[in-house]
Design a protein around this motif. Structure first.
Motif, mmCIF file in Angstrom:
data_model
loop_
_atom_site.group_PDB
_atom_site.id
_atom_site.type_symbol
_atom_site.label_atom_id
_atom_site.label_comp_id
_atom_site.label_asym_id
_atom_site.label_seq_id
_atom_site.Cartn_x
_atom_site.Cartn_y
_atom_site.Cartn_z
ATOM 1 N N ASN A 2 0.824 -1.195 0.000
ATOM 2 C CA ASN A 2 0.000 0.000 0.000
ATOM 3 C C ASN A 2 0.859 1.245 0.000
ATOM 4 N N SER A 74 -10.633 -0.507 4.126
ATOM 5 C CA SER A 74 -9.472 -0.178 3.306
ATOM 6 C C SER A 74 -8.211 -0.793 3.889
ATOM 7 N N LYS A 76 -4.687 -0.731 5.650
ATOM 8 C CA LYS A 76 -4.154 0.110 6.710
ATOM 9 C C LYS A 76 -2.628 0.022 6.695
ATOM 10 N N ASP A 83 1.603 -2.534 4.139
ATOM 11 C CA ASP A 83 0.273 -2.600 4.749
ATOM 12 C C ASP A 83 0.142 -3.793 5.687
ATOM 13 N N PHE A 86 -5.037 -7.407 4.805
ATOM 14 C CA PHE A 86 -6.400 -6.903 4.739
ATOM 15 C C PHE A 86 -7.393 -7.937 5.251
ATOM 16 N N PRO A 105 -9.873 -4.708 -1.135
ATOM 17 C CA PRO A 105 -9.984 -3.481 -0.339
ATOM 18 C C PRO A 105 -10.740 -2.389 -1.094
ATOM 19 N N ASP A 106 -11.424 -1.535 -0.342
ATOM 20 C CA ASP A 106 -12.168 -0.396 -0.871
ATOM 21 C C ASP A 106 -13.405 -0.809 -1.673
ATOM 22 N N ARG A 140 -0.975 -0.761 -5.325
ATOM 23 C CA ARG A 140 -2.094 -1.129 -4.456
ATOM 24 C C ARG A 140 -3.010 -2.152 -5.129
ATOM 25 N N GLU A 185 -15.381 3.026 8.216
ATOM 26 C CA GLU A 185 -14.607 1.975 7.553
ATOM 27 C C GLU A 185 -14.016 2.428 6.220
ATOM 28 N N ASP A 186 -14.552 3.494 5.643
ATOM 29 C CA ASP A 186 -14.072 4.000 4.358
ATOM 30 C C ASP A 186 -14.225 5.513 4.379
#
Length: 485
Positions: A2, A74, A76, A83, A86, A105-106, A140, A185-186
């Motif tokens: 990330n 997402s 972290k 990162d 996930f 993610p996302d 990413r 969370e986002d």
């Protein structure tokens, strides 16, 4: 990896790390060529589909006309452009059925109001085409860096949900419909949806309580997690001799379980507690950096999270050398009696808190027998006293499922005071937390330190409520030692 603090964006918005090497135009063109097709074959409908549909139908009836949004969460940042692994948000997983290896993610799951019901929509970042620079430039999402993702069509086939590009979400949300969001969370989605604190809090409560009664798919996944964890405990017991031969032997044992969690599941369901000797007196000991001595008891609390995100939660206390001292056995048997009393209190219609009360009767009696309770067990059990709680300060169990502490947003009347129903799964985990000689709770208060430095013991079973009573899910023919039953 990330992006972290050492990044900026190129002209296409793709994040570029400051230590990346510039790419010449000729190389850019060359990277578009020579890639073999890699279609997924044999995709079939996931077994969770009929169950997730029922969950969504129930939610739809509760929130007619409202748009409901569940972010996956997402990545972290752990350190600069590295990162943490996930793990999708539990509500996103529960309503979609998407397993860990397929979660992107996302992503965003939306229940879009449609007449008297809702349409299920999944917004994802699909696989990157080979003729697009994202494939190799985007650290990413680019598959050159992080591996293949499913296409929109593949995802629809596997999970039975209509799928769209995540890039279209901002336009989709422009109409500002009445919306409930799992917030926090986002951050990008949080900014696009008007906050309604009270309604969102109630929404969190409702979707949390929905998970209290497990369906057949969930029960089967929980059993998978438990069975894998039992094998993980066997792995740990086998490395006890190695753990006693080195400094920080707790980590030898912790590592053995982690290997099983990664082999058979997605990850540990929570940080493992491997607490030898005095460390067993620390309720959430996760440093796991202590020595393991042959005369010690060792308390281990660990669980495998399987690909569906359901987790086990097992605690056992072992004599490191395989043999209890007289004092250790006395403590252990108090906990055993409390465990059996708690299990016997489980039946449909009983209150969730009833098994805790049954456990605590035995803990109070045990403390009186040990001579450490300044009043009688009977007096201590009165609500205005509760002195026996010094030796078991925490509750005797909790709901278990897609979170290790499942249904965490439930209110007291929906949890501790609620009636047990068939399909509920929870732990029963009484404990005696004591030191040697003066039975002080914390080791730094001890006046005597011997090889019996900790007389703490805990025993945790997982219970399924049935229509006629209960089933102990953590009893297995594959248990590695008699101490697991």
């Amino acid at each position: 990896m990330n992006s972290g603090s050492n990044t900026n964006n190129n002209e296409k918005g793709v994040e570029v790390r400051t230590h990346d090497i510039p790419i010449a135009d000729a190389m850019t063109e060359f990277m578009k060529e020579g890639w073999a097709p890699s279609p997924l074959t044999g995709i079939t409908a996931h077994p969770s589909i009929p169950y997730t549909k029922l969950r969504r139908d129930k939610l739809s009836k509760q929130y007619v006309g409202k748009r409901l949004i569940f972010p996956s969460g997402s990545l972290k940042v752990r350190s600069n452009d590295s990162d943490y692994q996930f793990r999708a948000h539990s509500a996103f997983s529960w309503f979609t059925g998407i397993v860990a290896s397929d979660c992107v993610p996302d992503s965003l799951f939306v229940m879009e109001p449609n007449g008297s019901g809702h349409e299920a929509l999944l917004f994802i970042h699909p696989r990157s085409p080979r003729n697009d620079s994202e494939f190799y430039k985007d650290t990413r999402f680019g598959e050159f860096w992080v591996g293949r993702r499913m296409t929109l069509e593949e995802t629809e086939t596997k999970y039975g949900i209509k799928v769209r590009q995540i890039e279209s979400i901002e336009e989709f949300l422009k109409d500002k419909k009445d919306t409930l969001l799992v917030r926090g969370e986002d951050s990008a989605i949080d900014k696009l949806v008007v906050e309604n604190t009270d309604s969102e809090k109630e929404f969190q409560n409702y979707i949390s309580v929905m998970r209290a009664v497990k369906d057949k798919y969930e029960i089967d996944e929980m059993q998978k997690a438990i069975d894998a964890s039992v094998r993980g405990f066997a792995d740990m017991v086998r490395v006890f001799p190695a753990a006693t031969s080195v400094a920080r032997g707790e980590r030898v044992i912790e590592a053995a379980f982690y290997g099983r969690a990664r082999l058979e599941g997605n990850d540990n369901g929570y940080p493992s507690i491997v607490a030898s000797g005095a460390h067993a007196c620390v309720l959430h000991w996760i440093k796991n950096d202590g020595d393991v001595l042959p005369g010690d008891l060792i308390l281990i609390d660990a669980g495998v999270e399987v690909e569906s995100h359901y987790t086990a939660d097992i605690t056992r206390t072992f004599p490191v050398n395989g043999k209890f001292t007289e004092a250790q056995r006395k403590i252990y048997m108090i906990v055993y009696k409390a465990q059996q009393a708690g299990i016997a209190a489980v039946k449909p219609g009983a209150k969730f808190k009833d098994f805790h009360a049954a456990c605590m009767v035995e803990i109070a009696k045990g403390a009186e027998e040990l001579g450490v309770l300044p009043i009688s067990a009977e007096e201590s059990l009165k609500p205005e006293n509760g002195l026996h709680r010094r030796w078991q300060f925490h509750g005797s169990g909790h709901h278990l499922g897609i979170d290790v502490h499942d249904c965490a947003h439930a209110r007291k009347e929906q949890y501790a005071d609620a009636e047990l129903e068939a399909g509920m799964i929870f732990t029963i985990e009484p404990m005696i937390n004591a030191g040697k000689k003066d039975i002080k709770v914390l080791p730094d208060n001890w006046t005597v330190v011997t090889k019996d430095r900790s007389l703490s013991a805990q025993w945790e079973h997982t219970i399924l409520v049935t229509s006629e009573g209960y089933e102990v899910l953590t009893v297995s023919k594959d248990t590695p030692t008699p101490f697991l039953d």
